[in-house]
Design a protein around this motif. Structure first.
Motif, PDB file in Angstrom:
ATOM      1  N   ASP A  38       0.836  -1.206   0.000  1.00  0.00           N
ATOM      2  CA  ASP A  38       0.000   0.000   0.000  1.00  0.00           C
ATOM      3  C   ASP A  38       0.871   1.257   0.000  1.00  0.00           C
ATOM      4  OD1 ASP A  38       1.119  -0.167   2.469  1.00  0.00           O
ATOM      5  OD2 ASP A  38      -0.765  -0.154   3.619  1.00  0.00           O
ATOM      6  N   PHE A  39       0.206   2.404  -0.230  1.00  0.00           N
ATOM      7  CA  PHE A  39       0.885   3.694  -0.233  1.00  0.00           C
ATOM      8  C   PHE A  39       0.099   4.608   0.699  1.00  0.00           C
ATOM      9  CE2 PHE A  39       1.092   7.937  -2.489  1.00  0.00           C
ATOM     10  CZ  PHE A  39       2.336   8.281  -1.989  1.00  0.00           C
ATOM     11  N   THR A  40       0.770   5.152   1.726  1.00  0.00           N
ATOM     12  CA  THR A  40       0.020   5.864   2.777  1.00  0.00           C
ATOM     13  C   THR A  40       0.410   7.333   2.970  1.00  0.00           C
ATOM     14  OG1 THR A  40       1.620   5.037   4.411  1.00  0.00           O
ATOM     15  CG2 THR A  40      -0.411   3.765   4.107  1.00  0.00           C
ATOM     16  N   THR A  41       1.681   7.705   2.776  1.00  0.00           N
ATOM     17  CA  THR A  41       2.068   9.090   3.122  1.00  0.00           C
ATOM     18  C   THR A  41       2.623   9.898   1.949  1.00  0.00           C
ATOM     19  OG1 THR A  41       4.219   8.280   3.917  1.00  0.00           O
ATOM     20  CG2 THR A  41       2.469   8.567   5.561  1.00  0.00           C
ATOM     21  N   ASP A  42       3.816   9.565   1.473  1.00  0.00           N
ATOM     22  CA  ASP A  42       4.404  10.395   0.397  1.00  0.00           C
ATOM     23  C   ASP A  42       5.523   9.664  -0.351  1.00  0.00           C
ATOM     24  OD1 ASP A  42       6.783  10.491   1.921  1.00  0.00           O
ATOM     25  OD2 ASP A  42       6.124  12.282   2.980  1.00  0.00           O
ATOM     26  N   ILE A  43       5.920  10.292  -1.455  1.00  0.00           N
ATOM     27  CA  ILE A  43       7.127   9.884  -2.194  1.00  0.00           C
ATOM     28  C   ILE A  43       8.159  10.960  -1.913  1.00  0.00           C
ATOM     29  CG2 ILE A  43       8.132   9.356  -4.454  1.00  0.00           C
ATOM     30  CD1 ILE A  43       5.235   8.936  -5.459  1.00  0.00           C
ATOM     31  N   SER A  44       9.350  10.541  -1.507  1.00  0.00           N
ATOM     32  CA  SER A  44      10.371  11.514  -1.126  1.00  0.00           C
ATOM     33  C   SER A  44      11.667  11.254  -1.915  1.00  0.00           C
ATOM     34  CB  SER A  44      10.633  11.411   0.379  1.00  0.00           C
ATOM     35  OG  SER A  44      11.733  12.195   0.735  1.00  0.00           O
TER      36      SER A  44
ATOM     37  N   VAL B 242       6.487  14.403  -2.721  1.00  0.00           N
ATOM     38  CA  VAL B 242       5.169  14.338  -3.375  1.00  0.00           C
ATOM     39  C   VAL B 242       4.204  13.708  -2.367  1.00  0.00           C
ATOM     40  CG1 VAL B 242       3.857  13.489  -5.353  1.00  0.00           C
ATOM     41  CG2 VAL B 242       6.304  13.988  -5.613  1.00  0.00           C
ATOM     42  N   PRO B 243       3.384  14.529  -1.694  1.00  0.00           N
ATOM     43  CA  PRO B 243       2.451  13.974  -0.696  1.00  0.00           C
ATOM     44  C   PRO B 243       1.371  13.116  -1.368  1.00  0.00           C
ATOM     45  CG  PRO B 243       2.708  16.358  -0.463  1.00  0.00           C
ATOM     46  CD  PRO B 243       3.302  15.983  -1.780  1.00  0.00           C
ATOM     47  N   LYS B 244       0.827  12.181  -0.601  1.00  0.00           N
ATOM     48  CA  LYS B 244      -0.240  11.330  -1.114  1.00  0.00           C
ATOM     49  C   LYS B 244      -1.443  12.193  -1.517  1.00  0.00           C
ATOM     50  CE  LYS B 244      -3.286   7.480  -0.117  1.00  0.00           C
ATOM     51  NZ  LYS B 244      -3.818   6.515   0.845  1.00  0.00           N
ATOM     52  N   GLY B 245      -2.002  11.887  -2.694  1.00  0.00           N
ATOM     53  CA  GLY B 245      -3.198  12.579  -3.172  1.00  0.00           C
ATOM     54  C   GLY B 245      -2.915  13.846  -3.944  1.00  0.00           C
TER      55      GLY B 245
ATOM     56  N   GLU C  48      -7.252  13.838 -16.510  1.00  0.00           N
ATOM     57  CA  GLU C  48      -7.850  14.467 -15.327  1.00  0.00           C
ATOM     58  C   GLU C  48      -8.802  13.499 -14.629  1.00  0.00           C
ATOM     59  OE1 GLU C  48      -9.511  18.063 -16.860  1.00  0.00           O
ATOM     60  OE2 GLU C  48      -7.552  19.013 -17.110  1.00  0.00           O
ATOM     61  N   ASN C  49      -9.544  12.731 -15.437  1.00  0.00           N
ATOM     62  CA  ASN C  49     -10.423  11.709 -14.853  1.00  0.00           C
ATOM     63  C   ASN C  49      -9.610  10.687 -14.066  1.00  0.00           C
ATOM     64  OD1 ASN C  49     -12.657  12.845 -16.040  1.00  0.00           O
ATOM     65  ND2 ASN C  49     -12.675  11.468 -17.806  1.00  0.00           N
ATOM     66  N   MET C  50      -8.471  10.296 -14.664  1.00  0.00           N
ATOM     67  CA  MET C  50      -7.652   9.230 -14.076  1.00  0.00           C
ATOM     68  C   MET C  50      -6.952   9.701 -12.811  1.00  0.00           C
ATOM     69  SD  MET C  50      -4.518   7.197 -15.897  1.00  0.00           S
ATOM     70  CE  MET C  50      -3.524   8.655 -16.030  1.00  0.00           C
ATOM     71  N   MET C  51      -6.572  10.998 -12.762  1.00  0.00           N
ATOM     72  CA  MET C  51      -5.765  11.487 -11.641  1.00  0.00           C
ATOM     73  C   MET C  51      -6.586  11.836 -10.403  1.00  0.00           C
ATOM     74  SD  MET C  51      -2.654  13.700 -13.284  1.00  0.00           S
ATOM     75  CE  MET C  51      -3.630  14.798 -14.292  1.00  0.00           C
ATOM     76  N   LYS C  52      -7.911  11.774 -10.520  1.00  0.00           N
ATOM     77  CA  LYS C  52      -8.748  12.074  -9.358  1.00  0.00           C
ATOM     78  C   LYS C  52      -8.421  11.110  -8.216  1.00  0.00           C
ATOM     79  CE  LYS C  52     -12.606  14.025 -11.917  1.00  0.00           C
ATOM     80  NZ  LYS C  52     -13.894  13.735 -12.576  1.00  0.00           N
ATOM     81  N   ASN C  53      -8.170  11.676  -7.049  1.00  0.00           N
ATOM     82  CA  ASN C  53      -7.881  10.886  -5.832  1.00  0.00           C
ATOM     83  C   ASN C  53      -6.627  10.028  -5.961  1.00  0.00           C
ATOM     84  OD1 ASN C  53     -10.332  11.857  -4.703  1.00  0.00           O
ATOM     85  ND2 ASN C  53     -11.435  10.281  -5.878  1.00  0.00           N
ATOM     86  N   ARG C  54      -5.745  10.411  -6.853  1.00  0.00           N
ATOM     87  CA  ARG C  54      -4.488   9.660  -6.997  1.00  0.00           C
ATOM     88  C   ARG C  54      -3.295  10.602  -6.843  1.00  0.00           C
ATOM     89  NH1 ARG C  54      -7.109   6.717 -11.157  1.00  0.00           N
ATOM     90  NH2 ARG C  54      -7.313   4.506 -10.652  1.00  0.00           N
TER      91      ARG C  54
ATOM     92  N   PRO D 117      -3.671   1.924  -9.895  1.00  0.00           N
ATOM     93  CA  PRO D 117      -2.620   2.043  -8.876  1.00  0.00           C
ATOM     94  C   PRO D 117      -2.796   3.338  -8.074  1.00  0.00           C
ATOM     95  CG  PRO D 117      -1.797   2.800 -10.978  1.00  0.00           C
ATOM     96  CD  PRO D 117      -3.233   2.448 -11.207  1.00  0.00           C
ATOM     97  N   PRO D 118      -2.227   3.413  -6.885  1.00  0.00           N
ATOM     98  CA  PRO D 118      -2.333   4.648  -6.091  1.00  0.00           C
ATOM     99  C   PRO D 118      -1.429   5.776  -6.608  1.00  0.00           C
ATOM    100  CG  PRO D 118      -1.062   3.000  -4.899  1.00  0.00           C
ATOM    101  CD  PRO D 118      -1.584   2.327  -6.131  1.00  0.00           C
ATOM    102  N   ILE D 119      -0.373   5.414  -7.360  1.00  0.00           N
ATOM    103  CA  ILE D 119       0.567   6.424  -7.875  1.00  0.00           C
ATOM    104  C   ILE D 119       0.556   6.364  -9.401  1.00  0.00           C
ATOM    105  CG2 ILE D 119       2.988   7.178  -7.923  1.00  0.00           C
ATOM    106  CD1 ILE D 119       3.333   5.571  -5.244  1.00  0.00           C
ATOM    107  N   MET D 120       0.489   7.542 -10.038  1.00  0.00           N
ATOM    108  CA  MET D 120       0.485   7.591 -11.501  1.00  0.00           C
ATOM    109  C   MET D 120       1.681   8.410 -11.989  1.00  0.00           C
ATOM    110  SD  MET D 120      -1.440   6.116 -13.691  1.00  0.00           S
ATOM    111  CE  MET D 120      -3.044   5.901 -12.985  1.00  0.00           C
TER     112      MET D 120
END
Length: 608
Positions: free
Chosen positions: A365-371, A392-395, A549-555, A524-527
Motif C-alpha cells: 500500500d501507499f500511505t504518506t508520500d514519495i520523497s 510528493v504527498p499522497k493525493g 484528469e479523470n484518471m488522476m482524481k484521488n491519486r 494504482p495509487p501512484i500515476m
C-alpha cells in the motif's frame, strides 16, 4: 570446454533421456562390432576353412577368447554337418542380418532419446534467455542493437544445439564403437593393431590443424548475423521515414555491405569446416591401404593370419573411420559452438544492479508520500540530476517542467526504478525503494509514456496487461474513463479488435487513450505521466487531457509535461534547469514571479 560445462547444466532436468541414450549407445556399439565380427563365421564356411571339432571346447578365460570362439565355431559347423544339415550358410546369413538389425534398432533408440534432451535444452536456454532479457535493466540494452539480442536468442541458441549438443550423441556412442572395435582387432591380431596405432596420432594431428581458427570465423559470422538482423528491425520500424526521404538506397547499401561480409565469413567458415570430412576420410583410407599391404604380407607370406580373419579385420578397421570422422567433426562443432555459447552466456551471466535484495520488503500500500532526497544521477559521465530533492504527498499532483535535457524523464525512470540513483535515495512511505521488491514497487504505479507502447493483439489483451483478471465490464469502464470507449465501440469487433503492430491501425490520440485506459484498469495509487500529450494534435490533446484528469482524481501523480496548458491545475509545479530546481509553486504563483516558468509559458503561447 568451460562454456560446454555451463551449457550442460541445462541438460540436468532431462538426464533420464541421457541415461537411456547411453544405454542404447552401449548396445549400438556392441552390436555394431559384433555385426562385423559375425562375418567371420560365414567367410570361414565359404572358404571351407572350418576344422572338424567333435568335442565342445571349454572356456579358459578372456585371454583365450579368440581360440575359444574359433573352436566353438568349428564345433558348431561340425555338429551341423554330422546331422546332415546343409543350411549352415543360411544360419550364418541370419546371424549377420540379426546383428545389423539390432545395431540399427539401438541406433534409432539412441537418437530417439537424445532428441528430447536436445530440444528440451534448446527450449530451456531460450526461456532463460528471454527471462534474463526481461530482468536486465534498460541500461544494459542502451548500447546494444536489438537485432544482436534477437540473434543470440534465435540463431546462436540453434548453433549451440547443432554443435555442443551433437557432442552428447557422440560422447558415448563413437568412443564405445571405437573401443569395442579395437578390442576385437586386438583379439584378431595384436601385431597388426599396434601397426595401425602408429598412424592414428599422425592423422589426428593433421586434422586438428584445420580446426584451429574455426572459433574466430564462427564469431565473425554470428556477430554479422546480429548486425544485419538489426538493420532489418530498424528498416521495418522506420519504413515511413525511409520511403518519405527516398532513403531506400542508403539502407539497401548498408544491408548489402553486411550480407557481403556475412557471405565472406560464411564461406571461410564453411570451407574450413568442409575440409574436415574429406581430410579425415583420406587419412583413414591411407591407413587402410597401408594395412592392406602389411596385413597382406601376414596372410600371403608369413601365413600368420587366416584370410577370413584378415577380411574381418579390414572391415573393423574401416568401421573405426565413421566414428573417427564424427568425432573430428564434433571437435570443429565445439569450436564453432564456443563462439555461440560465449554470446549466449554473456547475457545469461550478466548481473543486474537492480536485482531484489534477499530481504527486500513486499510493499502492498501507499500511505504518506514519495520523497526524493538529495539524489544525483548520470547515464554516462555527466550528471543529469544534481542534489535534487522533492516530496510528493499522497493525493497531490506534482508537475515537472523544463526544457529538453533538464532531467524530467530521468526522474520518472528513477522513481519506477528502471535505473538506480548514484547518490541520495528515493523513498515511498519512508521505505527506500532499493529495499523494496521491484514487483511490489511497480504494482503501486501506473505508467503512461509519450510513446504509446501497444502490442500486436486485441484491445482487450493490451488492457489486460494492466490487470490480468479484469472482466469485460471493468475494461469498458476503464475505456470510458480514458475517453476511449467512444471509438472502441464503433470498431467491428469492439474490444476484441486487433490493433496491428504497435497499434498502427489507430490514430496517435486513440493509441494514447488506450495507454491511459490500461493504466486506469490497473488502478494504482501512484500515476507517472511522462509527456503523455506532447505528440498529439490539439483535438486529441483535449480528449487525452480530459482522460488524464479523470484518471488522476484521488491519486498521487507525477506529471512530466512539455505542454504547460496540461498542468495548470497541478498542486505543485517544479521547474527544472540542468538537473536542478530553479522554481516551484502553483501555476498562479509561478506566473506572478515572472521568472523561468513565465518565459516557458510565453514561448509556448507564441509558438501556438
Amino acid at each position: 570446454m568451460n562454456y560446454f560445462k555451463q551449457i550442460l547444466r541445462f541438460a540436468r532436468p532431462y538426464r533420464i533421456y541421457a541415461i537411456l541414450n547411453i544405454i542404447s549407445n552401449i548396445f549400438y556399439a556392441l552390436f555394431g562390432t559384433l555385426a562385423m565380427v559375425s562375418l567371420f563365421p560365414m567367410l570361414n564356411v565359404l572358404f571351407g576353412n572350418t576344422v572338424p571339432v567333435k568335442v565342445e571346447p571349454k572356456w579358459e578365460g578372456i585371454l583365450k577368447v579368440k581360440e575359444y570362439s574359433e573352436n566353438y565355431l568349428n564345433f558348431f559347423v561340425t555338429q551341423k554337418a554330422e546331422e546332415g544339415n546343409q543350411d549352415v550358410l543360411i544360419f550364418m546369413v541370419i546371424l549377420v542380418i540379426s546383428m545389423f538389425f539390432l545395431k540399427n534398432i539401438f541406433s534409432y533408440m539412441a537418437m530417439y532419446f537424445i532428441t528430447f534432451l536436445r530440444n528440451g535444452v534448446l527450449k530451456d536456454i531460450r526461456e532463460e534467455l528471454y527471462e534474463k532479457t526481461m530482468d536486465l535493466p534498460l541500461s544494459y540494452f542502451s548500447e546494444k542493437r536489438k537485432g544482436d539480442t534477437i540473434a543470440r536468442i534465435t540463431t546462436d541458441v540453434l548453433e549451440i544445439q547443432h554443435s555442443f549438443l551433437s557432442i552428447l550423441e557422440l560422447i558415448v556412442r563413437e568412443p564405445l564403437m571405437i573401443l569395442f572395435t579395437i578390442f576385437a582387432m586386438l583379439l584378431i591380431s595384436l601385431k597388426l593393431t599396434i601397426f595401425v596405432f602408429i598412424f592414428i596420432p599422425v592423422s589426428g594431428f593433421l586434422i586438428s590443424l584445420i580446426g584451429k581458427k574455426l572459433k574466430k570465423h564462427s564469431d565473425n559470422v554470428q556477430k554479422e548475423q546480429g548486425y544485419f538482423l538489426s538493420i532489418i528491425e530498424e528498416t521495418l520500424g522506420g519504413l515511413k521515414v525511409i520511403k518519405g526521404f527516398n532513403a531506400e538506397h542508403i539502407f539497401g547499401g548498408k544491408f548489402k555491405e553486411s550480407t557481403t561480409r556475412f557471405f565472406k565469413y560464411g564461406n571461410s567458415l564453411a570451407n574450413r569446416q568442409n575440409l574436415a570430412s574429406p581430410t579425415s576420410e583420406f587419412l583413414g583410407i591411407t591407413v587402410i591401404a597401408i594395412l592392406l599391404w602389411y596385413g597382406g604380407q601376414m596372410v600371403l607370406i608369413e601365413k600368420s593370419l587366416a584370410p577370413g580373419l584378415f577380411i574381418v579385420y579390414m572391415g573393423l578397421a574401416y568401421n573405426i573411420l565413421t566414428p573417427a570422422k564424427a568425432i573430428s567433426k564434433a571437435s570443429y562443432g565445439v569450436k564453432r559452438g564456443n563462439a555461440a555459447a560465449e554470446r549466449v552466456l554473456e547475457i545469461l551471466n550478466a548481473s543486474s544492479p537492480l536485482e531484489d535484495k534477499p530481504d527486500a520488503t513486499h510493499k502492498v500500500d501507499f500511505t504518506t508520500d514519495i520523497s526524493l532526497e538529495n539524489i544525483s544521477f548520470k547515464y554516462e559521465d555527466e550528471y543529469v540530476l544534481n542534489d535534487f530533492s522533492l516530496v510528493v504527498p499522497k493525493g497531490s499532483s506534482v508537475a515537472l517542467v523544463g526544457q529538453s535535457g533538464s532531467g524530467k524523464s530521468t526522474i520518472a525512470n528513477l522513481v519506477t526504478r528502471f535505473y538506480d540513483v548514484n547518490k541520495g535515495s528515493i523513498k515511498i512511505d519512508n521505505f527506500d525503494i532499493k529495499n523494496l521488491t521491484k514487483k511490489s514497487l511497480r504494482d503501486l504505479m501506473g505508467l503512461v509514456t509519450q510513446d504509446s507502447i501497444l502490442f500486436n493483439d486485441t484491445i482487450k489483451k493490451n488492457l489486460l496487461i494492466g490487470r490480468e483478471n479484469a472482466t469485460d465490464k471493468e475494461i469498458i469502464e476503464a475505456l470510458k474513463v480514458a475517453n476511449a470507449w467512444e471509438f472502441v465501440k464503433e470498431l467491428p469487433k469492439g474490444i476484441e479488435t486487433n490493433i496491428g503492430d504497435s497499434g498502427n491501425k489507430l490514430s496517435g490520440g486513440q493509441k494514447q487513450r488506450l495507454s491511459i485506459a490500461r493504466a486506469v484498469l490497473k488502478n494504482p495509487p501512484i500515476m507517472i505521466l511522462d509527456e503523455a500529450t506532447s505528440a498529439l494534435d490539439t483535438e486529441s490533446e483535449r480528449l487525452v487531457q480530459s482522460a488524464l484528469e479523470n484518471m488522476m482524481k484521488n491519486r498521487t501523480s507525477i506529471v512530466i509535461a512539455h505542454r504547460l496548458s496540461t498542468i495548470q491545475n497541478s498542486n505543485l509545479i517544479v521547474v527544472l534547469q540542468k538537473g536542478k530546481i530553479v522554481e516551484k509553486g502553483t501555476h498562479e504563483e509561478l506566473i506572478s514571479k515572472n521568472g523561468v516558468y513565465q518565459k516557458l509559458v510565453t514561448m509556448q503561447s507564441f509558438d501556438q
